[in-house]
Design a protein around this motif. Structure first.
Motif, PDB file in Angstrom:
ATOM      1  N   LYS A   1      31.298 -19.686  89.524  1.00 64.32           N
ATOM      2  CA  LYS A   1      32.664 -19.292  89.819  1.00 64.32           C
ATOM      3  C   LYS A   1      32.683 -18.522  91.131  1.00 64.32           C
ATOM      4  CE  LYS A   1      35.176 -15.975  87.673  1.00 64.32           C
ATOM      5  NZ  LYS A   1      35.996 -15.331  86.600  1.00 64.32           N
TER       6      LYS A   1
ATOM      7  N   SER B   1      35.205 -16.364  93.337  1.00 64.47           N
ATOM      8  CA  SER B   1      36.489 -15.651  93.326  1.00 64.47           C
ATOM      9  C   SER B   1      36.894 -15.327  94.759  1.00 64.47           C
ATOM     10  CB  SER B   1      36.369 -14.358  92.522  1.00 64.47           C
ATOM     11  OG  SER B   1      35.914 -14.615  91.220  1.00 64.47           O
ATOM     12  N   ASP B   2      38.211 -15.205  94.965  1.00 62.97           N
ATOM     13  CA  ASP B   2      38.713 -14.819  96.294  1.00 62.97           C
ATOM     14  C   ASP B   2      38.055 -15.691  97.377  1.00 62.97           C
ATOM     15  OD1 ASP B   2      38.490 -11.862  98.403  1.00 62.97           O
ATOM     16  OD2 ASP B   2      40.050 -13.411  98.299  1.00 62.97           O
ATOM     17  N   SER B   3      38.206 -16.984  97.229  1.00 66.27           N
ATOM     18  CA  SER B   3      37.529 -17.931  98.128  1.00 66.27           C
ATOM     19  C   SER B   3      37.844 -17.645  99.588  1.00 66.27           C
ATOM     20  CB  SER B   3      37.956 -19.362  97.788  1.00 66.27           C
ATOM     21  OG  SER B   3      37.566 -19.707  96.481  1.00 66.27           O
TER      22      SER B   3
ATOM     23  N   ARG C   1      31.324 -11.891  94.957  1.00 68.68           N
ATOM     24  CA  ARG C   1      32.403 -12.792  94.540  1.00 68.68           C
ATOM     25  C   ARG C   1      31.898 -13.984  93.719  1.00 68.68           C
ATOM     26  NH1 ARG C   1      34.283 -15.642  98.180  1.00 68.68           N
ATOM     27  NH2 ARG C   1      32.757 -15.307  99.831  1.00 68.68           N
TER      28      ARG C   1
ATOM     29  N   THR D   1      25.818 -12.024  88.383  1.00 65.58           N
ATOM     30  CA  THR D   1      26.956 -11.796  89.275  1.00 65.58           C
ATOM     31  C   THR D   1      26.425 -11.314  90.614  1.00 65.58           C
ATOM     32  OG1 THR D   1      28.425 -11.215  87.464  1.00 65.58           O
ATOM     33  CG2 THR D   1      29.060 -10.483  89.645  1.00 65.58           C
TER      34      THR D   1
ATOM     35  N   GLU E   1      41.894 -18.046  96.353  1.00 62.46           N
ATOM     36  CA  GLU E   1      41.937 -18.455  94.953  1.00 62.46           C
ATOM     37  C   GLU E   1      40.515 -18.580  94.386  1.00 62.46           C
ATOM     38  OE1 GLU E   1      46.239 -20.733  94.925  1.00 62.46           O
ATOM     39  OE2 GLU E   1      44.420 -21.913  94.658  1.00 62.46           O
ATOM     40  N   THR E   2      40.477 -18.903  93.101  1.00 65.43           N
ATOM     41  CA  THR E   2      39.205 -19.003  92.381  1.00 65.43           C
ATOM     42  C   THR E   2      38.873 -20.461  92.095  1.00 65.43           C
ATOM     43  OG1 THR E   2      39.446 -16.826  91.381  1.00 65.43           O
ATOM     44  CG2 THR E   2      38.012 -18.384  90.238  1.00 65.43           C
TER      45      THR E   2
ATOM     46  N   THR F   1      35.726 -23.102  90.219  1.00 71.76           N
ATOM     47  CA  THR F   1      34.525 -23.184  89.394  1.00 71.76           C
ATOM     48  C   THR F   1      33.844 -24.524  89.620  1.00 71.76           C
ATOM     49  OG1 THR F   1      35.452 -21.728  87.706  1.00 71.76           O
ATOM     50  CG2 THR F   1      33.619 -23.133  87.051  1.00 71.76           C
TER      51      THR F   1
END
Lengths: 114, 116
Positions: free
Chosen positions: B78, B80-82, B63, B60, B17-18, B20
């Protein structure tokens, strides 16, 4: 990939003793730094060093602390008479420029003062 | 930055999951850099990502991405794709330049736990 190294990884010392923490910065870097992190607290700036001189130091960096670049590769932090409150993780970092440049950190030396 | 604040002491996320992480800062300088560093249990400080204040585009790195809101002085990270290996303490840090001569100011840190 070049990296900053630090020795020792752990050091235990008695209150009042002198300790020297050693760092080998990345070879083409010109600016060197020491930070410390007391357990559970934020990382704090201690001192920056360039061209064999201190560029800036924090209020933490009192007369008990000194830094030196004894040769072309090592960068040392000396604590003359350690106190209990000096127990912390000490990080060395280096960068190519002074301003707004990424600082690369070493793995740290965990100092415990008894 | 002269002050850096992370208001989330701990966060958790499920694998894949993502999440922040928030950071706010304050500085009187116009040109500055902001960084996110990761500190895993080994306690080594590892650079995750950096943002130059003069760039409007958000940085960026695979991820990892930032949401840099200069007017609001906000700099969130952030992920992403933890992944399980993302479990660590994350520090936001700023270098205001000017008279600070490369002195990084760190926030209090956010402990991120990624659950399988």
């Amino acid at each position: 990939e070049p990296e900053v190294t630090q020795t020792p990884s752990h050091q235990v010392t008695q209150m009042g003793q002198e300790v020297i923490l050693r760092c080998v910065p990345i070879s083409n870097h010109l600016y060197f730094y020491w930070y410390r992190q007391i357990l559970g607290q934020k990382v704090e700036f201690l001192v920056s060093f360039y061209n064999n001189e201190i560029s800036e130091k924090s209020e933490i960096f009192d007369d008990q602390f000194s830094v030196e670049r004894p040769d072309g590769s090592n960068f040392t932090l000396k604590i003359r008479s350690t106190k209990l409150e000096d127990s912390a993780m000490y990080f060395c970092a280096s960068s190519t420029r002074r301003y707004q440049e990424t600082q690369y950190f070493g793995p740290g030396t965990r100092l415990l003062v008894l | 930055a002269q002050t850096v604040t992370q208001s989330q002491p701990e966060m958790s996320v499920q694998e894949a999951e993502t999440v922040t992480l928030s950071c706010t800062y304050d500085t009187s300088e116009n040109n500055y850099y902001l960084f996110w560093y990761k500190q895993p249990p080994s306690r080594q400080m590892i650079l995750v990502i950096r943002q130059e204040a003069y760039k409007q585009q958000n940085a960026t790195e695979n991820r990892f991405s930032v949401n840099f809101q200069k007017a609001a002085k906000s700099f969130s990270l952030k992920i992403s794709d933890s992944q399980l290996g993302d479990t660590a303490m994350y520090f936001c840090a700023g270098d205001a330049g000017g008279t600070s001569y490369g002195k990084l100011t760190f926030g209090q840190g956010t402990i991120l736990t990624v659950h399988p």
